[in-house]
Design a protein around this motif. Structure first.
Motif, PDB file in Angstrom:
ATOM      1  N   THR A 134     -14.511   5.993  10.853  1.00  0.00           N
ATOM      2  CA  THR A 134     -13.179   5.870  10.261  1.00  0.00           C
ATOM      3  C   THR A 134     -12.318   7.128  10.389  1.00  0.00           C
ATOM      4  O   THR A 134     -11.115   7.070  10.121  1.00  0.00           O
ATOM      5  N   TYR A 135     -12.891   8.231  10.789  1.00  0.00           N
ATOM      6  CA  TYR A 135     -12.165   9.506  10.814  1.00  0.00           C
ATOM      7  C   TYR A 135     -10.881   9.426  11.650  1.00  0.00           C
ATOM      8  O   TYR A 135      -9.798   9.722  11.158  1.00  0.00           O
ATOM      9  N   ARG A 136     -11.016   9.050  12.886  1.00  0.00           N
ATOM     10  CA  ARG A 136      -9.859   9.020  13.794  1.00  0.00           C
ATOM     11  C   ARG A 136      -8.784   8.048  13.293  1.00  0.00           C
ATOM     12  O   ARG A 136      -7.588   8.351  13.312  1.00  0.00           O
ATOM     13  N   ARG A 137      -9.215   6.880  12.817  1.00  0.00           N
ATOM     14  CA  ARG A 137      -8.271   5.873  12.330  1.00  0.00           C
ATOM     15  C   ARG A 137      -7.466   6.407  11.152  1.00  0.00           C
ATOM     16  O   ARG A 137      -6.250   6.272  11.090  1.00  0.00           O
ATOM     17  N   ARG A 138      -8.145   7.022  10.179  1.00  0.00           N
ATOM     18  CA  ARG A 138      -7.430   7.562   9.015  1.00  0.00           C
ATOM     19  C   ARG A 138      -6.442   8.654   9.432  1.00  0.00           C
ATOM     20  O   ARG A 138      -5.335   8.729   8.912  1.00  0.00           O
ATOM     21  N   LYS A 139      -6.852   9.498  10.350  1.00  0.00           N
ATOM     22  CA  LYS A 139      -5.989  10.589  10.818  1.00  0.00           C
ATOM     23  C   LYS A 139      -4.718  10.041  11.476  1.00  0.00           C
ATOM     24  O   LYS A 139      -3.654  10.649  11.371  1.00  0.00           O
ATOM     25  N   GLN A 140      -4.821   8.892  12.103  1.00  0.00           N
ATOM     26  CA  GLN A 140      -3.660   8.261  12.739  1.00  0.00           C
ATOM     27  C   GLN A 140      -2.856   7.431  11.736  1.00  0.00           C
ATOM     28  O   GLN A 140      -1.632   7.384  11.814  1.00  0.00           O
ATOM     29  N   GLU A 141      -3.522   6.770  10.812  1.00  0.00           N
ATOM     30  CA  GLU A 141      -2.849   5.862   9.878  1.00  0.00           C
ATOM     31  C   GLU A 141      -2.067   6.575   8.772  1.00  0.00           C
ATOM     32  O   GLU A 141      -0.975   6.126   8.413  1.00  0.00           O
ATOM     33  N   TYR A 142      -2.629   7.637   8.215  1.00  0.00           N
ATOM     34  CA  TYR A 142      -1.993   8.271   7.066  1.00  0.00           C
ATOM     35  C   TYR A 142      -0.560   8.738   7.338  1.00  0.00           C
ATOM     36  O   TYR A 142       0.330   8.473   6.522  1.00  0.00           O
ATOM     37  N   PRO A 143      -0.274   9.426   8.445  1.00  0.00           N
ATOM     38  CA  PRO A 143       1.120   9.832   8.669  1.00  0.00           C
ATOM     39  C   PRO A 143       2.071   8.630   8.757  1.00  0.00           C
ATOM     40  O   PRO A 143       3.195   8.695   8.233  1.00  0.00           O
ATOM     41  N   VAL A 144       1.618   7.557   9.372  1.00  0.00           N
ATOM     42  CA  VAL A 144       2.450   6.356   9.491  1.00  0.00           C
ATOM     43  C   VAL A 144       2.685   5.747   8.116  1.00  0.00           C
ATOM     44  O   VAL A 144       3.820   5.441   7.734  1.00  0.00           O
ATOM     45  N   LEU A 145       1.616   5.577   7.342  1.00  0.00           N
ATOM     46  CA  LEU A 145       1.752   4.996   6.006  1.00  0.00           C
ATOM     47  C   LEU A 145       2.640   5.843   5.103  1.00  0.00           C
ATOM     48  O   LEU A 145       3.526   5.326   4.424  1.00  0.00           O
ATOM     49  N   LEU A 146       2.395   7.129   5.111  1.00  0.00           N
ATOM     50  CA  LEU A 146       3.118   8.020   4.202  1.00  0.00           C
ATOM     51  C   LEU A 146       4.590   8.188   4.566  1.00  0.00           C
ATOM     52  O   LEU A 146       5.383   8.627   3.734  1.00  0.00           O
ATOM     53  N   SER A 147       4.962   7.822   5.781  1.00  0.00           N
ATOM     54  CA  SER A 147       6.366   7.938   6.185  1.00  0.00           C
ATOM     55  C   SER A 147       7.162   6.660   5.909  1.00  0.00           C
ATOM     56  O   SER A 147       8.367   6.616   6.157  1.00  0.00           O
ATOM     57  N   LYS A 148       6.519   5.644   5.355  1.00  0.00           N
ATOM     58  CA  LYS A 148       7.228   4.402   5.043  1.00  0.00           C
ATOM     59  C   LYS A 148       8.263   4.653   3.942  1.00  0.00           C
ATOM     60  O   LYS A 148       8.033   5.451   3.036  1.00  0.00           O
ATOM     61  N   PRO A 149       9.398   3.953   4.032  1.00  0.00           N
ATOM     62  CA  PRO A 149      10.480   4.156   3.046  1.00  0.00           C
ATOM     63  C   PRO A 149      10.040   3.953   1.600  1.00  0.00           C
ATOM     64  O   PRO A 149      10.520   4.661   0.712  1.00  0.00           O
ATOM     65  N   GLU A 150       9.123   3.019   1.359  1.00  0.00           N
ATOM     66  CA  GLU A 150       8.695   2.770  -0.024  1.00  0.00           C
ATOM     67  C   GLU A 150       7.928   3.935  -0.643  1.00  0.00           C
ATOM     68  O   GLU A 150       7.702   3.967  -1.848  1.00  0.00           O
ATOM     69  N   TYR A 151       7.536   4.903   0.200  1.00  0.00           N
ATOM     70  CA  TYR A 151       6.828   6.079  -0.316  1.00  0.00           C
ATOM     71  C   TYR A 151       7.666   7.349  -0.208  1.00  0.00           C
ATOM     72  O   TYR A 151       7.140   8.458  -0.342  1.00  0.00           O
ATOM     73  N   SER A 152       8.963   7.205   0.006  1.00  0.00           N
ATOM     74  CA  SER A 152       9.828   8.371   0.168  1.00  0.00           C
ATOM     75  C   SER A 152       9.921   9.207  -1.108  1.00  0.00           C
ATOM     76  O   SER A 152      10.304  10.376  -1.066  1.00  0.00           O
TER      77      SER A 152
END
Length: 174
Positions: A134-152
């Motif tokens: 899961t390491y690589r997936r989390r490293k790629q997913e977190y920046p995308v998730l955290l940049s979503k407007p609902e988390y601004s």
């Protein structure tokens, strides 16, 4: 920083950091593993888990540690801060190997009467194998998730080494 979510790959030190922040700030600490797992490593149903999380997040101050994409929205929509422990795989694996060895050797409880064992550690259900997968997936997913407007609304604190984390933690004291 009153409602904090701490994320990172398994073994990165989320619970340890959450405990340290809680000790410094007196903010209550919630471990997702305690809400998710029953004895004998039985997962609770999604409904029960979501209800437990909702109850844990009722207050104005909390620190939640744990990863699970199924509940990020529930937690992050209420959080004001996300701390991402974004360490190298080498650092995480070293920490995880020592932690797993300690837990197996001392029979240290993980949560709710559950323990790590040699059998699990050397199986397909190994936390070490899970971390590698899961390491690589989390490293790629977190920046995308955290940049979503609902988390601004979130303050994102990305800590990329244990030394940086310790320096940041010391800044809370001063």
């Amino acid at each position: 920083m009153q409602r904090i979510s701490i994320i990172g790959t398994s073994g990165s030190g989320k619970t340890t950091l959450a405990r340290q922040i809680a000790q410094i700030t007196a903010i209550p600490h919630v471990e997702l593993d305690y809400l998710r797992w029953e004895p004998n490593w039985q997962l609770v149903s999604q409904d029960i888990w979501r209800e437990r999380i909702s109850q844990a997040l009722v207050g104005d101050r909390w620190i939640v540690d744990g990863n699970c994409s199924q509940v990020h929205n529930t937690i992050w929509s209420r959080a004001d801060t996300v701390i991402w422990l974004d360490y190298s795989l080498a650092v995480i694996l070293q920490r995880l190997l020592w932690r797993t060895l300690r837990r197996v050797m001392t029979q240290e409880e993980v949560c709710n009467g559950n323990y790590e064992s040699w059998k699990t550690t050397l199986s397909r259900d190994s936390i070490i194998l899970w971390t590698i997968q899961t390491y690589r997936r989390r490293k790629q997913e977190y920046p995308v998730l955290l940049s979503k407007p609902e988390y601004s609304h979130l303050e994102i604190i990305r800590l990329q080494s244990p030394r940086t984390t310790q320096n940041w933690l010391l800044s809370l004291i001063s």
